[in-house]
Design an enzyme around this catalytic site. Structure first.
Site, PDB file in Angstrom:
ATOM      1  N   HIS A 175      34.600  17.032  47.377  1.00  0.00           N
ATOM      2  CA  HIS A 175      34.877  15.626  48.079  1.00  0.00           C
ATOM      3  C   HIS A 175      34.237  15.619  49.450  1.00  0.00           C
ATOM      4  O   HIS A 175      34.684  16.414  50.322  1.00  0.00           O
ATOM      5  CB  HIS A 175      36.397  15.437  48.269  1.00  0.00           C
ATOM      6  CG  HIS A 175      36.840  14.984  46.667  1.00  0.00           C
ATOM      7  ND1 HIS A 175      38.303  15.441  46.491  1.00  0.00           N
ATOM      8  CD2 HIS A 175      36.519  14.321  45.885  1.00  0.00           C
ATOM      9  CE1 HIS A 175      38.571  15.007  45.262  1.00  0.00           C
ATOM     10  NE2 HIS A 175      37.337  14.241  45.003  1.00  0.00           N
ATOM     11  N   GLU A 178      35.788  16.036  53.243  1.00  0.00           N
ATOM     12  CA  GLU A 178      36.788  17.185  53.523  1.00  0.00           C
ATOM     13  C   GLU A 178      36.038  18.133  54.083  1.00  0.00           C
ATOM     14  O   GLU A 178      35.832  19.323  53.535  1.00  0.00           O
ATOM     15  CB  GLU A 178      37.535  17.578  51.883  1.00  0.00           C
ATOM     16  CG  GLU A 178      38.379  16.189  51.453  1.00  0.00           C
ATOM     17  CD  GLU A 178      38.888  16.412  50.073  1.00  0.00           C
ATOM     18  OE1 GLU A 178      38.596  17.569  49.469  1.00  0.00           O
ATOM     19  OE2 GLU A 178      39.120  15.359  49.600  1.00  0.00           O
ATOM     20  N   ARG A 231      33.784   9.832  49.850  1.00  0.00           N
ATOM     21  CA  ARG A 231      34.388  10.887  49.150  1.00  0.00           C
ATOM     22  C   ARG A 231      33.595  11.199  47.840  1.00  0.00           C
ATOM     23  O   ARG A 231      33.599  12.355  47.435  1.00  0.00           O
ATOM     24  CB  ARG A 231      35.828  10.211  48.583  1.00  0.00           C
ATOM     25  CG  ARG A 231      36.577  11.027  47.346  1.00  0.00           C
ATOM     26  CD  ARG A 231      37.817  10.445  46.909  1.00  0.00           C
ATOM     27  NE  ARG A 231      38.424  10.928  45.764  1.00  0.00           N
ATOM     28  CZ  ARG A 231      39.459  11.930  45.480  1.00  0.00           C
ATOM     29  NH1 ARG A 231      39.922  12.239  46.800  1.00  0.00           N
ATOM     30  NH2 ARG A 231      39.988  12.117  44.264  1.00  0.00           N
ATOM     31  N   HIS A 300      39.749  21.922  49.002  1.00  0.00           N
ATOM     32  CA  HIS A 300      39.858  20.557  49.346  1.00  0.00           C
ATOM     33  C   HIS A 300      40.654  20.523  50.700  1.00  0.00           C
ATOM     34  O   HIS A 300      41.051  21.418  51.201  1.00  0.00           O
ATOM     35  CB  HIS A 300      40.587  19.692  48.198  1.00  0.00           C
ATOM     36  CG  HIS A 300      39.845  19.369  46.979  1.00  0.00           C
ATOM     37  ND1 HIS A 300      39.477  18.292  46.745  1.00  0.00           N
ATOM     38  CD2 HIS A 300      39.711  20.464  46.154  1.00  0.00           C
ATOM     39  CE1 HIS A 300      38.683  18.455  45.430  1.00  0.00           C
ATOM     40  NE2 HIS A 300      38.819  19.635  45.143  1.00  0.00           N
ATOM     41  N   GLU A 375      44.269  22.685  49.180  1.00  0.00           N
ATOM     42  CA  GLU A 375      44.382  21.530  49.958  1.00  0.00           C
ATOM     43  C   GLU A 375      44.660  22.198  51.530  1.00  0.00           C
ATOM     44  O   GLU A 375      45.894  22.514  51.760  1.00  0.00           O
ATOM     45  CB  GLU A 375      45.282  20.404  49.598  1.00  0.00           C
ATOM     46  CG  GLU A 375      45.086  19.839  48.123  1.00  0.00           C
ATOM     47  CD  GLU A 375      44.190  18.755  48.291  1.00  0.00           C
ATOM     48  OE1 GLU A 375      43.497  18.469  49.129  1.00  0.00           O
ATOM     49  OE2 GLU A 375      44.040  18.273  47.146  1.00  0.00           O
TER      50      GLU A 375
HETATM   51  O1  0X9 Z   1      42.701  14.311  43.867  1.00  0.00           O
HETATM   52  C1  0X9 Z   1      42.070  15.421  43.816  1.00  0.00           C
HETATM   53  O2  0X9 Z   1      40.888  15.652  43.442  1.00  0.00           O
HETATM   54  C2  0X9 Z   1      42.688  16.525  44.773  1.00  0.00           C
HETATM   55  N1  0X9 Z   1      43.208  16.022  45.922  1.00  0.00           N
HETATM   56  S1  0X9 Z   1      42.270  15.205  47.266  1.00  0.00           S
HETATM   57  O3  0X9 Z   1      43.063  14.547  48.226  1.00  0.00           O
HETATM   58  N2  0X9 Z   1      41.205  16.397  47.881  1.00  0.00           N
HETATM   59  O4  0X9 Z   1      41.278  14.238  46.443  1.00  0.00           O
HETATM   60  C3  0X9 Z   1      43.500  17.426  44.058  1.00  0.00           C
HETATM   61  C4  0X9 Z   1      42.888  18.288  43.399  1.00  0.00           C
HETATM   62  C5  0X9 Z   1      42.970  17.761  41.943  1.00  0.00           C
HETATM   63  N3  0X9 Z   1      42.610  18.587  40.919  1.00  0.00           N
HETATM   64  C6  0X9 Z   1      42.287  18.520  39.577  1.00  0.00           C
HETATM   65  N4  0X9 Z   1      42.618  17.395  39.151  1.00  0.00           N
HETATM   66  N5  0X9 Z   1      41.884  19.586  38.842  1.00  0.00           N
HETATM   67 ZN    ZN Z   2      39.319  16.573  47.443  1.00  0.00          ZN
END
Ligand code: 0X9
Ligand code: ZN
Ligand code: ZN
Length: 418
Positions: A175, A178, A231, A300, A375
Site C-alpha cells: 500500500h 504506508e 493506496r 503495513h 500493521e
Molecule cells: O486492508 C488491508 O489490506 C490491510 N490493512 S491496511 O489498513 N494497511 O490497508 C490489512 C491486511 C489484510 N490482509 C489480508 N487481507 N490478507
Molecule cells: Zn496496508
C-alpha cells in the site's frame, strides 16, 4: 544556447507537462475517529465512502463496534457536522490540518545521505540498495521480484550468509501511502549486516532473507509526486478511476468479502485475480522460491496489529493456534522496549473481513508455516504520516518481535523443509 543546455530545457518542459496535475494539497482537511455503534451509523459511513467528493477513509467502515478514521475536506465541514448531529456519530477530531502533517514530514534536517530520520523516494531507496550490495557483495545480492504497470522493477535484496538456510520473505509497502513499511524494512536489512547483537547475528546468518521494501513502486512514486494519500496501483480502470488495491488482487478466495468491484474504491480488487502485473509477477517470484520459504512477513501501517491468515473468514484455520501462540510471545517482546502495545488475531477477527490479500494466498496456496501481517505504528494520531523520529524505535521493536517469531518457529521445528 549550448546543445546540452537546450536538451535540459526541453527535458524540463517535457517533465513538467507530463507531470501535468500538480501535487494534491490537503489544507485544513480534518481527520475524525468515529466509533460505529449501530447498523444505521455503519450505513451512513458507508454511504459517505460511496460519495467520494473529497471524503476518504484511513480505515474503512466495515463492521459495527469498530473504529474508522475519516478524512473530511473543508468544503464538507458543514455537511459532515449535520450528519454527525443527525446520527449521533461519536466523532473525535484527531487531525486538525492534514497538510501540516505532510509538511512536517517533508522536513529533512540536513542534506545527508540515506538514513532513518526521514522518508525517502523510490529512487533514493533503490540507490541505497545498490550501495549496500556494492558494500557487502559476499552476503547481499540484488533480486527482482517483479515489475509494475509503469515499467518499474520491484527490486529486492537477498541476504544470505550460507547455503541451505530457511527463507524469510519481507514484503513492504504494497500500500503506497504506508511509508513506514519501506523505512522499517531498509532499517532491518541494514541491521542484519551491521549489528553485533548476538540474536540479530544469529538470525542474519541462519536464515536467507528476501527483502522487498516497496512492492507497489508506481503507487509509492505517486505518493511522493502527486498525492500523499494514494493506496493502490496506478493502472487505469474504467473511465474515471485509477488503480487496484494490490492487497485484494491475489488469487486465493478472491472477492470473498471486504473487497470492492468499484474501480474508484480504495479497496477495488481488480477485474480478476492477479489482473495487476505487480501481484502477478511478485506471486510468480514467490512461487519460484516456495520450497525455501518457511516465513512470510507482510508490513503495513497503521494500527499496531500482528495478524495471521485469513481475511475472508473468522474461522481459525490451518495452524492458527500455533501461530497465534507465537504472535502473543512476539508482541510481548515487542512491548518490552518502548511499551508499544500490539493486538493479535486473524485478519478477519482483528480488523475486518478482507479477501485477496498476499498473506492469504501465500498460506492458502503454498502452506508456508509462519505467515504474518504487521500493521505498524501508530494507532491513528498520525496514521500513515508517522513522524520520522519514530522510524527507528518502530523498527527496533519490530525486529525484536521478528526474532521471537523465528526462535519460536525453530523450537517448534517449523523451519524444516518438507
Ligand atoms: O486492508 C488491508 O489490506 C490491510 N490493512 S491496511 O489498513 N494497511 O490497508 C490489512 C491486511 C489484510 N490482509 C489480508 N487481507 N490478507
Ligand atoms: Zn496496508
Ligand atoms: Zn505530532
Amino acid at each position: 544556447m549550448k546543445l546540452n543546455v537546450l536538451f535540459t530545457v526541453i527535458a524540463l518542459v517535457v517533465a513538467i507537462s507530463v507531470a501535468g496535475a500538480e501535487k494534491a494539497r490537503f489544507d485544513n482537511y480534518r481527520v475524525y475517529r468515529i466509533r460505529i455503534e449501530n447498523v444505521k451509523q455503519l450505513e451512513v459511513l458507508q454511504a459517505i465512502e460511496q460519495l467520494g467528493e473529497g471524503y476518504s477513509y484511513w480505515r474503512e467502515p466495515v463492521n459495527v463496534n469498530t473504529e474508522v478514521d475519516l478524512v473530511v475536506p473543508p468544503h464538507k465541514f458543514a455537511e459532515f457536522g449535520e450528519v454527525v448531529e443527525q446520527h449521533e456519530l461519536p466523532a473525535e477530531l484527531t487531525v486538525r490540518n492534514l497538510q501540516e502533517l505532510f509538511d512536517a514530514e517533508q522536513k529533512r534536517t540536513a542534506k545527508q545521505g540515506f538514513g532513518w530520520n526521514a522518508y525517502y523516494t523510490l529512487e533514493e531507496i533503490y540507490a541505497w540498495m545498490d550501495e549496500m550490495v556494492k558494500q557487502y557483495p559476499d552476503v547481499l545480492q540484488s533480486i527482482v521480484g517483479g515489475r509494475s504497470h509503469q515499467g518499474r522493477e520491484i527490486r529486492g535484496i537477498k541476504v544470505s550468509y550460507k547455503a541451505g538456510n530457511p527463507g524469510v520473505f519481507m514484503e513492504g509497502t504494497i500500500h503506497a501511502r504506508e511509508w513506514v513499511s519501506a523505512a522499517t524494512l531498509t532499517w532491518i536489512l541494514n541491521e542484519l549486516v551491521t549489528s553485533s547483537d548476538q540474536n540479530v547475528r544469529y538470525a542474519a546468518e541462519n536464515y536467507d532473507w528476501y527483502f522487498f521494501p516497496v512492492t507497489n513502486p508506481d503507487g509509492y512514486v505517486f505518493t511522493h509526486t502527486s498525492n500523499r494519500m494514494w493506496r493502490k496501483t496506478r493502472r487505469q480502470h474504467g473511465v474515471l478511476c485509477v488503480g487496484a488495491d494490490p492487497n485484494r488482487n491475489w488469487g486465493f478466495n478472491f472477492m470473498q468479502g471486504g473487497a470492492s468491484n468499484n474501480p474508484c474504491s480504495d479497496t477495488f480488487a481488480g477485474p480478476t485475480a492477479f489482473s495487476e502485473i505487480e501481484t502477478q509477477t511478485l506471486s510468480q517470484y514467490i512461487t519460484s522460491i516456495r520450497s525455501k520459504l518457511t516465513t512470510y512477513l507482510s508490513f503495513h501501517s497503521f494500527s499496531q496489529l500482528l495478524m495471521v491468515p485469513y481475511g475472508h473468514t473468522r474461522d481459525r484455520l490451518d495452524n492458527y493456534d500455533e501461530t497465534i501462540d507465537i504472535a502473543a510471545k512476539a508482541v510481548a517482546k515487542l512491548r518490552e522496549r518502548y511499551g508499544t502495545q500490539y493486538r493479535i488475531g486473524n485478519i478477519a477477527e482483528a480488523i475486518y473481513i478482507a479477501s485477496g490479500g498476499s498473506i492469504d494466498w501465500v498460506k492458502g496456496v503454498h502452506r508456508t508455516p509462519l505467515v504474518y501481517v504487521y500493521e505498524l505504528r501508530d494507532t491513528g494520531r498520525h496514521g500513515f504520516v508517522l513522524p520520522a523520529d519514530q522510524i527507528i524505535p518502530n523498527s527496533e521493536e519490530t525486529l525484536d518481535s521478528i526474532l521471537v517469531i523465528l526462535e519460536e518457529g525453530q523450537k517448534r521445528e517449523l523451519h524444516r523443509f518438507q
